[in-house]
Design a protein around this motif. Structure first.
Motif, mmCIF file in Angstrom:
data_model
loop_
_atom_site.group_PDB
_atom_site.id
_atom_site.type_symbol
_atom_site.label_atom_id
_atom_site.label_comp_id
_atom_site.label_asym_id
_atom_site.label_seq_id
_atom_site.Cartn_x
_atom_site.Cartn_y
_atom_site.Cartn_z
ATOM 1 N N ALA A 91 53.598 42.909 72.487
ATOM 2 C CA ALA A 91 53.426 42.004 71.448
ATOM 3 C C ALA A 91 54.547 40.928 71.497
ATOM 4 C CB ALA A 91 53.462 42.542 70.160
ATOM 5 N N VAL A 92 55.585 41.148 72.322
ATOM 6 C CA VAL A 92 56.580 40.120 72.122
ATOM 7 C C VAL A 92 56.382 38.834 73.053
ATOM 8 C CG1 VAL A 92 58.984 40.062 73.319
ATOM 9 C CG2 VAL A 92 58.421 42.038 72.109
ATOM 10 N N GLY A 93 55.603 39.000 74.200
ATOM 11 C CA GLY A 93 55.295 37.766 74.973
ATOM 12 C C GLY A 93 56.308 37.525 76.058
ATOM 13 N N HIS A 94 55.886 37.110 77.189
ATOM 14 C CA HIS A 94 56.888 36.742 78.240
ATOM 15 C C HIS A 94 58.007 36.017 77.859
ATOM 16 C CE1 HIS A 94 57.873 36.427 82.409
ATOM 17 N NE2 HIS A 94 58.027 35.065 82.179
ATOM 18 N N GLU A 95 57.875 34.895 77.088
ATOM 19 C CA GLU A 95 59.006 34.255 76.948
ATOM 20 C C GLU A 95 60.056 34.665 76.049
ATOM 21 O OE1 GLU A 95 55.938 33.544 73.874
ATOM 22 O OE2 GLU A 95 55.690 33.581 76.019
ATOM 23 N N HIS A 96 59.785 35.846 75.178
ATOM 24 C CA HIS A 96 60.531 36.494 74.320
ATOM 25 C C HIS A 96 61.316 37.803 74.803
ATOM 26 C CE1 HIS A 96 60.180 33.599 71.403
ATOM 27 N NE2 HIS A 96 58.774 33.528 71.451
#
Length: 164
Positions: A91-96
């Motif tokens: 749920a974090v996403g690649h950019e985070h």
């Protein structure tokens, strides 16, 4: 949980605790103090009911807060012996990804341990996966991203001093 090598009385942070099952198991089996964080008011409410039903309120607390905000609070710096995260990184996403590892490092004690479970994408497909959709990120976990192992390790090394 066995990989976390939890000892009785230690403190454990459960990032994205879901319905509280892992937190309950850790408190029951190891006698550790557990604090769980989530963004879901509904999951927190149900998990607290489960904790109360099992009589583990003296060991488990839950809070609705973003992991980044939690990590920036002075009182949480170096607070936990163990951090666990089960299928939350998606749920974090690649950019985070890097921010996640930075946050974990902030709340872990110097000799602390992170144990993380994740659904990953094979390296050979990851660059394409970043620009497309699939069954998992549209049906199972809408808006999610299953990172590659290399993406996780790279983010950890760039944003923290955590090691494998």
């Amino acid at each position: 949980l066995d990989r976390a090598q939890i000892q009785p009385g230690q403190s454990m942070l459960d990032i994205g605790f879901g319905w509280g099952g892992l937190s309950l198991h850790a408190a029951r089996k190891y006698g550790c103090r557990v604090h769980g964080i989530t963004l879901s008011v509904e999951q927190k409410a149900l998990a607290e009911t489960r904790v109360e039903k099992e009589g583990l309120g003296h060991l488990i607390t839950f809070e609705v807060i973003d992991y980044r905000t939690f990590a920036r609070k002075k009182e949480n710096q170096g607070r936990f012996d163990r951090v666990i995260s089960c299928e939350m990184i998606e749920a974090v996403g690649h950019e985070h990804l890097g921010e996640f590892f930075w946050a974990v490092e902030q709340v872990l004690k110097y000799d602390g341990v992170l144990v993380m479970e994740a659904i990953t994408t094979p390296e050979a497909r990851y660059e394409t996966y970043l620009r497309t959709t699939d069954f998992i990120n549209t049906i199972i976990f809408p808006g999610s991203l299953c990172p590659s192992l290399h993406a996780l390790v790279d983010a950890s090394y760039k944003w923290s001093t955590l090691t494998l």
